[in-house]
Motif scaffolding. Structure first.
Motif, short mmCIF file in Angstrom:
data_model
loop_
_atom_site.label_atom_id
_atom_site.label_comp_id
_atom_site.label_asym_id
_atom_site.label_seq_id
_atom_site.Cartn_x
_atom_site.Cartn_y
_atom_site.Cartn_z
N THR A 1 28.33 -4.86 29.33
CA THR A 1 28.49 -5.96 28.37
C THR A 1 28.48 -7.28 29.12
O THR A 1 28.48 -7.28 30.35
N GLU B 1 30.94 -9.22 29.51
CA GLU B 1 32.17 -9.34 30.29
C GLU B 1 32.05 -8.55 31.59
O GLU B 1 32.47 -9.01 32.66
N SER C 1 29.04 3.41 31.00
CA SER C 1 30.09 4.41 30.78
C SER C 1 29.99 4.98 29.37
O SER C 1 30.86 5.72 28.95
N ASN C 2 28.94 4.59 28.68
CA ASN C 2 28.73 5.11 27.32
C ASN C 2 27.26 4.86 26.98
O ASN C 2 26.76 3.77 27.22
N ASP D 1 35.14 3.88 33.92
CA ASP D 1 35.72 3.72 32.61
C ASP D 1 35.54 5.05 31.90
O ASP D 1 34.54 5.28 31.22
N GLU E 1 39.57 2.31 34.31
CA GLU E 1 39.81 1.29 33.28
C GLU E 1 40.61 1.78 32.07
O GLU E 1 41.40 1.04 31.50
N THR E 2 40.39 3.04 31.66
CA THR E 2 40.82 3.37 30.30
C THR E 2 41.81 4.54 30.20
O THR E 2 41.92 5.34 31.12
N LYS F 1 46.86 -5.14 31.05
CA LYS F 1 45.71 -4.43 30.51
C LYS F 1 46.09 -3.85 29.14
O LYS F 1 45.71 -4.39 28.11
N ASP G 1 44.39 -5.65 25.97
CA ASP G 1 43.06 -5.04 25.78
C ASP G 1 43.13 -3.95 24.71
O ASP G 1 42.43 -3.99 23.69
N HIS H 1 38.16 7.23 22.76
CA HIS H 1 37.30 7.34 23.92
C HIS H 1 35.97 8.07 23.70
O HIS H 1 34.90 7.53 23.87
N LEU I 1 32.40 5.11 19.99
CA LEU I 1 33.21 3.89 19.86
C LEU I 1 32.53 2.81 19.01
O LEU I 1 31.56 2.18 19.45
N HIS J 1 35.43 -5.53 23.28
CA HIS J 1 36.52 -6.50 23.18
C HIS J 1 36.02 -7.90 23.54
O HIS J 1 35.19 -8.04 24.43
N1 SAH Z 1 33.69 5.99 28.89
C1 SAH Z 1 34.37 5.80 27.63
C2 SAH Z 1 35.04 4.49 27.61
C3 SAH Z 1 36.23 4.26 26.73
S1 SAH Z 1 36.10 2.78 25.98
C4 SAH Z 1 33.37 6.03 26.51
O1 SAH Z 1 33.17 7.14 26.14
O2 SAH Z 1 32.75 5.12 26.03
C5 SAH Z 1 37.53 1.95 26.25
C6 SAH Z 1 37.44 0.91 27.31
O3 SAH Z 1 36.36 0.01 27.06
C7 SAH Z 1 38.68 0.06 27.31
O4 SAH Z 1 39.57 0.46 28.31
C8 SAH Z 1 38.18 -1.36 27.48
O5 SAH Z 1 38.76 -2.02 28.56
C9 SAH Z 1 36.68 -1.22 27.66
N2 SAH Z 1 35.98 -2.30 26.98
C10 SAH Z 1 36.21 -2.75 25.74
N3 SAH Z 1 35.45 -3.83 25.48
C11 SAH Z 1 34.72 -4.08 26.58
C12 SAH Z 1 33.79 -5.07 26.93
N4 SAH Z 1 33.49 -6.07 26.11
N5 SAH Z 1 33.22 -4.98 28.15
C13 SAH Z 1 33.54 -4.00 28.99
N6 SAH Z 1 34.44 -3.06 28.74
C14 SAH Z 1 35.03 -3.08 27.54
#
Ligand code: SAH
Length: 418
Positions: free
Chosen positions: A53, A55, A75-76, A125, A150-151, A180, A184, A295, A338, A347
């Motif tokens: 993203t 961020e 991570s997704n 993450d 991260e999560t 966090k 978050d 998640h 998600l 976020h």
């Molecule tokens: N790997 C997992 C991730 C869980 S998502 C999946 O299956 O997708 C949850 C995490 O996403 C949170 O801990 C949060 O910090 C992160 N996240 C949320 N918004 C984000 C953003 N704008 N940029 C990067 N990470 C973000």
């Protein structure tokens, strides 16, 4: 430079959006200034598996400013912002391996491509880098000095690895920092989930019944924001303490069995599997909207929904409509992944500022101390957590009081009573 992104022509658009995000990430700016001087990550190869993203883009720039050789994969499979991926490759010379909508094989191929660079620090993450390393690339474990996670679900996976004695290096649970999860997970997930639901459906929440499954930090945030838009919120829980908290926060608490019959929206945020399943689908109202902000895409039992449905169609981008044998329709958003990252942008930046400040400082901590840190999962050092809170307040222009010497004496004494 090796990379795999959708379209490099998107780079300029991505750069502008990263700049926009950066404007709301002052703590990371401060860390970048420190990093440029001290270069705490000089020469360290760091593999990151995060949502790609704006961020995350900003975090990658800061790590690079600290001297790291960074590589990034997703991570997704659904959360990648292709313009950000392109911008990082073109403008920041960071190898990125991520394409929105990539299939499972590509997703794991990208993880392997990042690991091919022989990282010394991993930033995860959801622990997919760590688990791939431990299951398929064990020969690389000894090169690694440390990692960060991260999560919530990633931390749970790592703790279970540590308990079984299989975790091969030290990892900092960034999620455990107060700066966090209190922000978050609660305010970030709260806003971005409702944002995702609204973008995907364009429906009004006011006057609707909105069922939130799970009252952890994410669930608290989702419930609060859905209620804020005028929905009647029902919370489902398995933990008596959390259920009690939800009741006292003013929500209705009920078993899913009951909630299923009256919900207009359902959002799972439990971290567990099959929270919404066949027996619930059958009771739902026609047109119910189901989504997940937890998640993995296992909280809604999609397999059984697909097996029972007599028909299914993509009725709108991010909305799949299933027809049940009883003639009713159920809509699932973003394939049960998600919804905040798939249908919205994750976020907002100002909350990721704190999460990623933790990531940056913990990576620097690992570069310095990883070799002397025992294998296992550790919390974020308290001084890092407090420093981030201090910096965030400062950036917001908010001053706070300090204890007077008399107050400090009082708080440290046990003699003074009634
Ligand atoms: N790997 C997992 C991730 C869980 S998502 C999946 O299956 O997708 C949850 C995490 O996403 C949170 O801990 C949060 O910090 C992160 N996240 C949320 N918004 C984000 C953003 N704008 N940029 C990067 N990470 C973000």
């Amino acid at each position: 430079m090796n990379h795999d992104v959708k379209d490099l022509k998107l780079a300029n658009e991505g750069r502008q959006r990263i700049e926009w995000a950066a404007q709301a990430m002052p703590v990371l700016d401060g860390i970048e200034r420190r990093f440029i001087k001290a270069r705490p990550l000089q020469g360290v190869t760091l593999a990151a598996c995060l949502h790609v993203t704006t961020e995350t883009g900003r975090l990658m720039q800061v790590l690079k400013a600290g001297g790291a050789e960074v590589l990034l994969c997703a991570s997704n499979p659904l959360s990648t912002q292709d313009d950000v991926a392109a911008s990082l490759v073109v403008h920041d010379k960071i190898p990125v391996f991520a394409i929105k909508g990539e299939d499972r094989d590509t997703y794991f191929r990208h993880i392997h491509q990042v690991l091919d660079a022989k990282p010394r620090i991993t930033m995860d993450d959801g622990a997919d880098l760590v688990s791939t390393l431990h299951s398929e690339r064990r020969d690389q474990l000894s090169d690694i000095i440390g990692g960060t996670e991260e999560t919530t679900t990633g931390v749970i996976r790592l703790r279970s690895m540590a308990e079984k004695g299989v975790l091969g290096y030290p990892i900092i649970a960034v999620n455990d920092a107060n700066t966090k999860h209190l922000f978050d997970n609660r305010y970030g997930t709260g806003q971005s989930t409702v944002d995702g639901i609204v973008r995907a459906t364009n429906r009004l929440l006011a006057g609707c019944t909105f069922v939130v499954s799970g009252y952890g930090w994410c669930g608290r945030g989702v419930a609060m924001r859905a209620a804020g838009l005028g929905a009647r919120v029902i919370v489902t829980e398995v933990d008596p303490l959390r259920a009690l908290e939800a009741v006292m926060d003013g929500y209705t608490v009920a078993p899913m069995e009951e909630a299923a019959k009256i919900g207009d929206f359902f959002c799972t945020v439990t971290g567990d599997m099959h929270v919404l399943r066949k027996e619930h689908f059958e009771k739902m109202k026609d047109g119910a909207i189901l989504c997940n902000s937890g998640h993995f895409d296992i909280e809604i039992d999609l397999e059984s929904l697909k097996a029972t449905a007599t028909d299914r169609r993509l009725i709108r981008d991010q909305v799949e409509e299933f027809t049940l044998p009883n003639g009713r329709h159920i809509n699932v958003l973003s394939e049960g992944r998600l919804v905040n990252l798939a249908a919205a942008e994750g976020h907002p930046s100002s909350v990721m500022d704190m999460s990623f400040a933790n990531q940056a400082l913990c990576a620097a901590y690992m570069a310095q101390n990883g070799k002397d840190t025992p294998k296992g999962v550790m919390g974020v050092p308290e001084e890092i957590d407090r420093e981030i809170a201090r910096l965030k307040l400062q950036a917001m222009g908010i001053a706070i009081d300090t204890l007077t010497p008399e107050q400090e004496r009082y708080l440290n004494s046990w003699e003074m009573g009634t």
